[in-house]
Design a protein around this motif. Structure first.
Motif, mmCIF file in Angstrom:
data_model
loop_
_atom_site.group_PDB
_atom_site.id
_atom_site.type_symbol
_atom_site.label_atom_id
_atom_site.label_comp_id
_atom_site.label_asym_id
_atom_site.label_seq_id
_atom_site.Cartn_x
_atom_site.Cartn_y
_atom_site.Cartn_z
ATOM 1 N N GLU A 96 -19.850 -17.083 19.148
ATOM 2 C CA GLU A 96 -20.165 -18.197 19.705
ATOM 3 C C GLU A 96 -18.841 -19.250 18.835
ATOM 4 O O GLU A 96 -18.136 -20.186 19.543
ATOM 5 C CB GLU A 96 -21.160 -18.876 19.932
ATOM 6 C CG GLU A 96 -22.001 -18.121 20.821
ATOM 7 C CD GLU A 96 -23.691 -18.628 20.955
ATOM 8 O OE1 GLU A 96 -24.127 -18.321 21.932
ATOM 9 O OE2 GLU A 96 -24.035 -18.827 20.184
ATOM 10 N N ILE A 100 -15.690 -21.041 20.562
ATOM 11 C CA ILE A 100 -15.222 -22.376 20.670
ATOM 12 C C ILE A 100 -13.868 -22.653 20.536
ATOM 13 O O ILE A 100 -13.341 -23.461 21.097
ATOM 14 C CB ILE A 100 -16.061 -23.204 19.856
ATOM 15 C CG1 ILE A 100 -17.814 -23.321 20.108
ATOM 16 C CG2 ILE A 100 -15.669 -24.756 20.006
ATOM 17 C CD1 ILE A 100 -18.065 -24.170 21.255
ATOM 18 N N GLY A 101 -13.275 -21.707 19.503
ATOM 19 C CA GLY A 101 -11.806 -21.992 19.280
ATOM 20 C C GLY A 101 -11.042 -21.635 20.502
ATOM 21 O O GLY A 101 -9.627 -21.820 20.648
ATOM 22 N N THR A 102 -11.541 -20.831 21.483
ATOM 23 C CA THR A 102 -10.734 -20.511 22.873
ATOM 24 C C THR A 102 -10.900 -21.831 23.737
ATOM 25 O O THR A 102 -10.182 -21.564 24.861
ATOM 26 C CB THR A 102 -11.048 -19.400 23.180
ATOM 27 O OG1 THR A 102 -12.334 -19.240 23.793
ATOM 28 C CG2 THR A 102 -10.837 -18.236 22.419
ATOM 29 N N THR A 103 -11.588 -22.796 23.360
ATOM 30 C CA THR A 103 -11.678 -23.917 24.518
ATOM 31 C C THR A 103 -10.666 -24.392 25.071
ATOM 32 O O THR A 103 -10.681 -24.672 26.520
ATOM 33 C CB THR A 103 -12.524 -25.095 23.701
ATOM 34 O OG1 THR A 103 -13.617 -24.869 23.038
ATOM 35 C CG2 THR A 103 -12.566 -26.085 24.778
ATOM 36 N N ARG A 148 -11.504 -18.963 13.648
ATOM 37 C CA ARG A 148 -11.722 -19.925 14.796
ATOM 38 C C ARG A 148 -10.286 -20.792 14.910
ATOM 39 O O ARG A 148 -10.093 -20.973 16.237
ATOM 40 C CB ARG A 148 -12.832 -20.738 14.578
ATOM 41 C CG ARG A 148 -13.392 -21.576 15.483
ATOM 42 C CD ARG A 148 -14.817 -22.292 15.073
ATOM 43 N NE ARG A 148 -14.599 -23.424 14.104
ATOM 44 C CZ ARG A 148 -15.211 -24.174 13.356
ATOM 45 N NH1 ARG A 148 -16.751 -23.866 13.843
ATOM 46 N NH2 ARG A 148 -14.953 -24.976 12.562
ATOM 47 N N THR A 152 -7.432 -20.889 18.515
ATOM 48 C CA THR A 152 -6.850 -21.822 19.535
ATOM 49 C C THR A 152 -5.324 -21.761 19.669
ATOM 50 O O THR A 152 -4.660 -22.418 20.388
ATOM 51 C CB THR A 152 -6.835 -23.435 18.736
ATOM 52 O OG1 THR A 152 -6.092 -23.421 17.457
ATOM 53 C CG2 THR A 152 -8.346 -23.787 18.476
#
Lengths: 248, 305
Positions: A96, A100-103, A148, A152
């Motif tokens: 998870e 979040i890094g791929t938000t 993470r 992005t």
């Protein structure tokens, strides 16, 4: 120039934390900012990420002025920061945290590829995928936050003291990973570091920051003997105490 | 035995109601560090939306007279919009202030909402007969009857709890919200849109309040402009007991307070029974002395920046 910080001054309430500081990072470079505690290194990175707002000066990223933008917009523009103290989400599991890094991304197929790649780069994360991130060791957490930030898909990654609280052999491992990332995917890195030896070993260029002001800037190749850096770092020559100064 | 079953059902339904309320408060607290004292008044306004706005003594049904499905959808939507409006018109301007400032703002908002109700509807209580079929009894076995509404409250709560768990575990927004609850600044530095996430928390909190309006009005059968105040106090106590900032804690705290109230009214001697709430508060104080951080420990307690 991919990122240029131009003469920024940053205040905490009314106290200046940075005075007319400039930093430049070119595509594919590893640049280190070194300096003692309280020099303003973290302040510089937090200003770049939009967490702090400079009172004067400009921050230009890829031709676009980014100071005044909020943190999420800066992240979406392609700057990913690994802040001091790592900041893993301890209530989330490892996967998870990485997700979040791929938000900011919508390219599903690419995300899955990158996700696999990060797990290959950091096999320990693959093993602990479903474990709570709070249970990881310090070194594993450092890998997690770097992974993470990588997810992005940043154009530049800024890292605040990756060696903080890590055993020396782990610090080597982290820097090895960072240089590999630059070599393999052309990642641009701006690293804040307390140790000038470490910076001289790993960076292409180096800045020395002390008391909120830039003291020195140069190619690490030209600074290898370390004398100039030490002088800039401590503010006076080694072994020659100034009035009321202290000998190290 | 019959009495025991009735007490258990009653305790669970009370606990469920408090758990929902505590969750509504906990959701906003977790991402915003806001203790929203207007939450109870959101529930009040949802109730008043059922009737025609007038100060007449006898309430005439407005939304309350529609088809039940429409009633549910419109009331929930109404309270969601109300909650969102309070965010965009008020709370977003204080969201970087201290939690104390935000809390006082929410107090002021709550009193304002109550007075708006008085201005439009008058200060007198109004009888409302919502979903009368739910207030009947159902026979569980020979002689053991429980109110249908109590079973509905328990069922609705558990459906909502499961839905929330799925939301927080399975959806992107849910995971982002958990991350933001722990470390808001870091989440934003990874591109999580702060305002949007807070707005989503207001939507969820408002939806819970809307559903509670319907349950509460059905149960009470009467609307008063202050009806949100005492329940808000219990919701707040439930979140504190459970542990501020933990949603599991909010649910646990809600059930603890609800069950304690019902069990106390069942076992307290006749003379002390009128002081039941005082006894509940006494237990609350003892619990907090024993565990100041609440029943459920939360892992993250960083200040958000």
């Amino acid at each position: 120039m991919l990122l240029s910080v131009e003469n920024i001054t940053v205040h905490y309430s009314r106290l200046p934390a940075l005075r007319n500081v400039s930093v430049e990072v070119d595509e594919g470079e590893i640049v280190c900012i070194v300096g003692p505690n309280g020099a303003g290194k973290s302040t510089t990175l937090l200003s770049i990420s939009g967490v702090l707002n400079p009172t004067s000066g400009e921050i230009i990223f890829d031709g676009q002025k980014i100071n005044g933008m909020n943190p999420e917009t800066v992240a979406r523009a392609g700057i990913s920061q690994v802040p001091e103290g790592r900041h893993v989400f301890t209530t989330l599991n490892v996967e998870e945290n990485l997700r979040i890094g791929t938000t900011i991304r919508n390219d599903r197929a690419e995300i899955e590829k990158d996700f696999k790649r990060v797990l290959e780069t950091f096999p320990v994360l693959a093993e602990r995928r479903k474990q709570s991130a709070g249970k990881l060791s310090g070194g594993e957490q450092q890998m997690l936050v770097i992974g993470r930030a990588l997810l992005t898909n940043p154009r530049i990654m800024t890292i605040d003291e990756p060696s903080l609280g890590l055993a020396p052999n782990l610090v080597d491992r982290v820097y090895e990973t960072l240089t590999e990332l630059r070599r393999d995917r052309g990642l641009t890195l701006l690293i804040v570091e307390q140790s000038s030896e470490r910076a001289l070993k790993s960076a292409d260029r180096l800045y020395v920051l002390r008391s909120g002001e830039m003291q020195l800037e140069g190619n690490t190749a030209d600074l290898q003997d370390g004398e100039k850096v030490r002088q800039a770092y401590f503010g006076f020559e080694e072994g020659t105490p100034q009035e009321g100064g202290v000998t190290f | 035995m019959d009495f025991a079953i009735q007490t258990i059902i009653s305790a669970l339904s009370f606990g469920s109601f408090y758990a929902l309320g505590a969750l509504g408060i906990g959701l906003l607290f977790s991402v915003l560090r806001l203790i929203n004292f207007a939450h109870g008044d959101f529930i009040t306004l949802g109730g008043y939306a059922l009737i025609v706005p007038s100060s007449a003594v006898v309430a005439a049904a407005l939304i309350g007279g529609f088809h039940p499905v429409l009633v549910i959808v419109i009331i929930v939507a109404f309270v969601v919009i109300l909650a969102l409006l309070t965010y965009f018109l008020i709370f977003q301007y204080v969201q970087n202030s201290s939690p104390a400032t935000m809390m006082i703002v929410s107090f002021a908002l709550g009193y304002t909402l109550q007075n708006i109700v008085v201005m439009i509807y008058g200060g007198r209580p109004k009888a409302v007969n919502l979903f009368p079929e739910l207030t009947g009894q159902v026979q569980l076995s020979d002689g053991v009857g429980v109110q249908i509404l109590q079973l509905v409250i328990i069922a609705v709560t558990w459906i909502l709890l499961i839905a929330l768990v799925l939301f927080f575990r399975r959806t992107r927004a849910g995971v982002q919200m958990r991350a933001a609850a722990e470390d808001f600044r870091m989440a934003r530095m990874l591109g999580v849109r702060g305002k949007r996430l807070i707005a989503l928390a207001f939507i969820l909190s408002g939806a819970l309040a809307g559903i509670m309006s319907l349950l509460f009005v059905t149960q009470k059968g009467v609307l008063t402009f202050e009806m949100g105040v005492p329940i808000m106090l219990f919701f707040f106590i439930a979140t504190v007991i459970g542990g501020m900032g933990s949603l599991v804690g909010a649910v646990v705290g809600g059930y603890a307070v609800g069950i304690a109230s019902v069990v106390l009214s069942a076992v307290l001697p006749e003379d002390i029974r009128p002081f039941r709430d005082a006894c509940v508060f006494l237990i609350v104080i003892i619990v907090l002395l024993w565990r100041p951080q609440g029943l459920v420990l939360k892992k993250a307690s960083q200040e958000r920046v």
